[in-house]
Design a protein around this motif. Structure first.
Motif, PDB file in Angstrom:
ATOM      1  N   PHE A   1      58.721   8.018  -6.158  1.00 34.67           N
ATOM      2  CA  PHE A   1      59.455   7.104  -5.279  1.00 34.67           C
ATOM      3  C   PHE A   1      58.759   5.762  -5.074  1.00 34.67           C
ATOM      4  O   PHE A   1      59.325   4.878  -4.426  1.00 34.67           O
ATOM      5  CB  PHE A   1      59.716   7.779  -3.931  1.00 34.67           C
ATOM      6  CG  PHE A   1      60.616   8.977  -4.036  1.00 34.67           C
ATOM      7  CD1 PHE A   1      61.983   8.823  -4.200  1.00 34.67           C
ATOM      8  CD2 PHE A   1      60.093  10.263  -4.008  1.00 34.67           C
ATOM      9  CE1 PHE A   1      62.824   9.919  -4.310  1.00 34.67           C
ATOM     10  CE2 PHE A   1      60.919  11.368  -4.118  1.00 34.67           C
ATOM     11  CZ  PHE A   1      62.290  11.201  -4.274  1.00 34.67           C
ATOM     12  N   ASP A   2      57.520   5.639  -5.588  1.00 37.26           N
ATOM     13  CA  ASP A   2      56.787   4.383  -5.472  1.00 37.26           C
ATOM     14  C   ASP A   2      56.676   3.960  -4.007  1.00 37.26           C
ATOM     15  O   ASP A   2      56.748   2.773  -3.676  1.00 37.26           O
ATOM     16  CB  ASP A   2      57.497   3.294  -6.298  1.00 37.26           C
ATOM     17  CG  ASP A   2      56.558   2.170  -6.690  1.00 37.26           C
ATOM     18  OD1 ASP A   2      55.412   2.451  -7.062  1.00 37.26           O
ATOM     19  OD2 ASP A   2      56.967   1.003  -6.604  1.00 37.26           O
ATOM     20  N   ASN A   3      56.503   4.949  -3.138  1.00 36.57           N
ATOM     21  CA  ASN A   3      56.530   4.713  -1.703  1.00 36.57           C
ATOM     22  C   ASN A   3      55.766   5.838  -1.014  1.00 36.57           C
ATOM     23  O   ASN A   3      55.914   7.003  -1.383  1.00 36.57           O
ATOM     24  CB  ASN A   3      57.986   4.675  -1.219  1.00 36.57           C
ATOM     25  CG  ASN A   3      58.132   4.100   0.175  1.00 36.57           C
ATOM     26  OD1 ASN A   3      57.591   4.633   1.134  1.00 36.57           O
ATOM     27  ND2 ASN A   3      58.878   3.018   0.292  1.00 36.57           N
ATOM     28  N   ILE A   4      54.966   5.507  -0.012  1.00 39.79           N
ATOM     29  CA  ILE A   4      54.137   6.514   0.649  1.00 39.79           C
ATOM     30  C   ILE A   4      54.781   7.130   1.883  1.00 39.79           C
ATOM     31  O   ILE A   4      54.387   8.207   2.337  1.00 39.79           O
ATOM     32  CB  ILE A   4      52.762   5.914   1.028  1.00 39.79           C
ATOM     33  CG1 ILE A   4      51.727   7.036   1.220  1.00 39.79           C
ATOM     34  CG2 ILE A   4      52.866   5.022   2.288  1.00 39.79           C
ATOM     35  CD1 ILE A   4      50.307   6.546   1.386  1.00 39.79           C
ATOM     36  N   TRP A   5      55.816   6.476   2.422  1.00 37.37           N
ATOM     37  CA  TRP A   5      56.349   6.915   3.717  1.00 37.37           C
ATOM     38  C   TRP A   5      57.009   8.280   3.661  1.00 37.37           C
ATOM     39  O   TRP A   5      56.942   9.060   4.625  1.00 37.37           O
ATOM     40  CB  TRP A   5      57.308   5.873   4.281  1.00 37.37           C
ATOM     41  CG  TRP A   5      56.636   4.566   4.559  1.00 37.37           C
ATOM     42  CD1 TRP A   5      56.917   3.354   4.005  1.00 37.37           C
ATOM     43  CD2 TRP A   5      55.536   4.340   5.463  1.00 37.37           C
ATOM     44  NE1 TRP A   5      56.071   2.385   4.488  1.00 37.37           N
ATOM     45  CE2 TRP A   5      55.213   2.955   5.386  1.00 37.37           C
ATOM     46  CE3 TRP A   5      54.791   5.156   6.306  1.00 37.37           C
ATOM     47  CZ2 TRP A   5      54.187   2.387   6.136  1.00 37.37           C
ATOM     48  CZ3 TRP A   5      53.760   4.588   7.048  1.00 37.37           C
ATOM     49  CH2 TRP A   5      53.475   3.227   6.963  1.00 37.37           C
ATOM     50  N   GLY A   6      57.647   8.597   2.548  1.00 40.66           N
ATOM     51  CA  GLY A   6      58.302   9.901   2.426  1.00 40.66           C
ATOM     52  C   GLY A   6      57.316  11.050   2.502  1.00 40.66           C
ATOM     53  O   GLY A   6      57.525  12.023   3.231  1.00 40.66           O
ATOM     54  N   ILE A   7      56.198  10.938   1.781  1.00 34.88           N
ATOM     55  CA  ILE A   7      55.221  12.021   1.791  1.00 34.88           C
ATOM     56  C   ILE A   7      54.446  12.047   3.104  1.00 34.88           C
ATOM     57  O   ILE A   7      53.984  13.114   3.536  1.00 34.88           O
ATOM     58  CB  ILE A   7      54.269  11.928   0.576  1.00 34.88           C
ATOM     59  CG1 ILE A   7      53.508  13.252   0.407  1.00 34.88           C
ATOM     60  CG2 ILE A   7      53.310  10.760   0.698  1.00 34.88           C
ATOM     61  CD1 ILE A   7      54.377  14.462   0.202  1.00 34.88           C
ATOM     62  N   CYS A   8      54.305  10.910   3.765  1.00 36.15           N
ATOM     63  CA  CYS A   8      53.709  10.909   5.116  1.00 36.15           C
ATOM     64  C   CYS A   8      54.534  11.797   6.041  1.00 36.15           C
ATOM     65  O   CYS A   8      53.986  12.616   6.794  1.00 36.15           O
ATOM     66  CB  CYS A   8      53.659   9.495   5.683  1.00 36.15           C
ATOM     67  SG  CYS A   8      52.363   8.437   4.990  1.00 36.15           S
ATOM     68  N   ALA A   9      55.851  11.644   5.965  1.00 33.56           N
ATOM     69  CA  ALA A   9      56.748  12.437   6.809  1.00 33.56           C
ATOM     70  C   ALA A   9      56.711  13.911   6.415  1.00 33.56           C
ATOM     71  O   ALA A   9      56.650  14.797   7.279  1.00 33.56           O
ATOM     72  CB  ALA A   9      58.173  11.898   6.703  1.00 33.56           C
ATOM     73  N   ILE A  10      56.745  14.192   5.112  1.00 34.01           N
ATOM     74  CA  ILE A  10      56.687  15.581   4.645  1.00 34.01           C
ATOM     75  C   ILE A  10      55.422  16.260   5.146  1.00 34.01           C
ATOM     76  O   ILE A  10      55.459  17.375   5.678  1.00 34.01           O
ATOM     77  CB  ILE A  10      56.743  15.639   3.100  1.00 34.01           C
ATOM     78  CG1 ILE A  10      58.131  15.225   2.598  1.00 34.01           C
ATOM     79  CG2 ILE A  10      56.409  17.052   2.600  1.00 34.01           C
ATOM     80  CD1 ILE A  10      58.231  15.084   1.094  1.00 34.01           C
ATOM     81  N   HIS A  11      54.288  15.597   4.976  1.00 34.46           N
ATOM     82  CA  HIS A  11      52.988  16.144   5.378  1.00 34.46           C
ATOM     83  C   HIS A  11      52.953  16.424   6.886  1.00 34.46           C
ATOM     84  O   HIS A  11      52.534  17.500   7.333  1.00 34.46           O
ATOM     85  CB  HIS A  11      51.887  15.157   4.995  1.00 34.46           C
ATOM     86  CG  HIS A  11      50.519  15.736   5.023  1.00 34.46           C
ATOM     87  ND1 HIS A  11      49.512  15.329   4.173  1.00 34.46           N
ATOM     88  CD2 HIS A  11      49.957  16.693   5.823  1.00 34.46           C
ATOM     89  CE1 HIS A  11      48.413  16.014   4.430  1.00 34.46           C
ATOM     90  NE2 HIS A  11      48.649  16.838   5.441  1.00 34.46           N
TER      91      HIS A  11
ATOM     92  N   GLY B   1      61.993  12.511   4.162  1.00 34.45           N
ATOM     93  CA  GLY B   1      60.744  13.267   4.165  1.00 34.45           C
ATOM     94  C   GLY B   1      60.704  14.315   5.267  1.00 34.45           C
ATOM     95  O   GLY B   1      60.224  15.437   5.054  1.00 34.45           O
ATOM     96  N   ILE B   2      61.207  13.959   6.443  1.00 37.45           N
ATOM     97  CA  ILE B   2      61.265  14.917   7.557  1.00 37.45           C
ATOM     98  C   ILE B   2      62.106  16.130   7.170  1.00 37.45           C
ATOM     99  O   ILE B   2      61.699  17.282   7.362  1.00 37.45           O
ATOM    100  CB  ILE B   2      61.849  14.246   8.826  1.00 37.45           C
ATOM    101  CG1 ILE B   2      60.838  13.252   9.412  1.00 37.45           C
ATOM    102  CG2 ILE B   2      62.221  15.300   9.874  1.00 37.45           C
ATOM    103  CD1 ILE B   2      61.378  12.440  10.565  1.00 37.45           C
ATOM    104  N   ILE B   3      63.283  15.866   6.606  1.00 34.62           N
ATOM    105  CA  ILE B   3      64.183  16.950   6.194  1.00 34.62           C
ATOM    106  C   ILE B   3      63.526  17.814   5.121  1.00 34.62           C
ATOM    107  O   ILE B   3      63.572  19.048   5.179  1.00 34.62           O
ATOM    108  CB  ILE B   3      65.521  16.376   5.687  1.00 34.62           C
ATOM    109  CG1 ILE B   3      66.246  15.648   6.827  1.00 34.62           C
ATOM    110  CG2 ILE B   3      66.406  17.471   5.103  1.00 34.62           C
ATOM    111  CD1 ILE B   3      67.447  14.827   6.380  1.00 34.62           C
ATOM    112  N   THR B   4      62.885  17.166   4.146  1.00 36.03           N
ATOM    113  CA  THR B   4      62.219  17.890   3.056  1.00 36.03           C
ATOM    114  C   THR B   4      61.086  18.757   3.577  1.00 36.03           C
ATOM    115  O   THR B   4      60.934  19.918   3.167  1.00 36.03           O
ATOM    116  CB  THR B   4      61.676  16.904   2.005  1.00 36.03           C
ATOM    117  OG1 THR B   4      62.736  16.081   1.523  1.00 36.03           O
ATOM    118  CG2 THR B   4      61.038  17.649   0.840  1.00 36.03           C
ATOM    119  N   GLY B   5      60.282  18.220   4.501  1.00 32.68           N
ATOM    120  CA  GLY B   5      59.176  18.977   5.061  1.00 32.68           C
ATOM    121  C   GLY B   5      59.641  20.222   5.800  1.00 32.68           C
ATOM    122  O   GLY B   5      59.041  21.297   5.671  1.00 32.68           O
TER     123      GLY B   5
END
Length: 328
Positions: free
Chosen positions: A239-249, A129-133
């Protein structure tokens, strides 16, 4: 129409709350009211003294008749944009995360994992998510620079300690908004049996409207905030997971404000590594007062992200359909 249902919806279906949409939305409004009150306590405390000092310096304490609404908003924006007020404000959004979790766990009586907060895969999802953001915001900013809409200059005398505190603040703030709008609202609607598209769109529009009071808010910022909300919701669905979008945001906001030096959703400029300034005078290209989130470059990049997410969902739904006959 695609109606791929992630596991979080099935887990959220065990909620003890009403399954009626109007009741879900009314409850959300009440919860949001509580969150706004809790999140405003610390900012109000840290801003009171500097606000009074600004009022005294400008002579408003001696001549209160001159202190109109417009002037009060200018002073409030100046005070709230300083690191001493902004960082505590960002950190105060932890109350949003805590309140959303409390409501889902203790009122709706459903597990926290139904919000997408899973232990397994936390590290990999967050790093990705960090990389994507970083990629998303860099693509938006550098595209605007390449086309001559903005220019970037390096800042000198940067206070990296302050930037590190902003990073911590945005980690908390990005997580909070995702737990409120995706982890709570979207999964509650999806868990109540409504179409995935309805859950995605309602949570996205609610997210956009929550920023309506920000300086420079208008049609294009509203569209882009809605698109970000759709992208965020689809990311959780995929992804059925919230942590990735938390990092992106979080990294989206941090990269925008404290790396490229761009106004984040209408906030004033803060300490940053670079400073991005407008060359064009066309607000639909630069984003105007709202910042680059109000530009068509953001519209383009988010549309690509949404299209990619829909494609992934379509492929997963096809895979599910292929597996069903063999399980019968």
């Amino acid at each position: 129409m695609i109606n791929y249902r992630p596991k979080v919806f099935d887990e959220a279906s065990k909620s003890h709350a009403s399954k009626k949409l109007y009741a879900i939305l009314l409850a959300f409004i009440v919860v949001m009211g509580i969150i706004l009150i809790l999140e405003s306590i610390i900012p109000a405390i840290v801003s009171t003294k500097p606000m009074l000092e600004e009022m005294n310096e400008n002579g408003y304490l001696e001549n209160p008749d001159n202190f109109n609404f417009q002037e009060s908003m200018k002073l409030a924006m100046k005070v709230s944009s300083s690191p001493s007020a902004m960082i505590p404000t960002l950190l105060s959004t932890i109350f949003g995360t805590v309140t959303a979790i409390f409501y889902c766990r203790c009122i709706e009586m459903r597990p926290v994992r139904s919000m997408g907060a899973r232990k397994e895969g936390f590290f990999s999802h967050y790093i990705t998510g960090i990389i994507t953001g970083i990629i998303l915001m860099s693509a938006i900013t550098l595209l605007s620079v390449a086309l001559g809409v903005n220019k970037i200059e390096i800042c000198h005398g940067v206070n990296y300690k302050v930037i590190a505190l902003y990073l911590l603040g945005f980690i908390v703030q990005g997580m909070s908004e995702e737990f409120i709008f995706r982890g709570y609202l979207m999964t509650t609607i999806g868990g109540a049996g409504y179409h995935t598209g309805i859950a995605v769109m309602i949570s996205a529009v609610a997210f956009a409207l929550a920023h309506a009071a920000n300086p420079g808010f208008g049609v294009v910022p509203f569209i882009n905030l809605t698109l970000f909300g759709v992208f965020a919701a689809l990311h959780v669905v995929v992804f059925d997971n919230i942590w990735g979008i938390c990092a992106i945001h979080s990294i989206w906001n941090f990269t925008q404000g404290n790396f490229y030096g761009i106004s984040v959703s209408g906030s004033n400029n803060t300490e940053s590594v670079f400073r991005t300034t407008a060359v064009s005078d066309k607000a639909f290209l630069t984003g105007g007062e709202f910042g680059i989130e109000g530009s068509i470059f953001t519209t383009l990049i988010l549309s690509i992200g949404i299209a990619s997410s829909i494609y992934l969902i379509y492929k997963r739904q096809q895979l599910q359909q292929k597996k069903q006959p063999s399980q019968e």
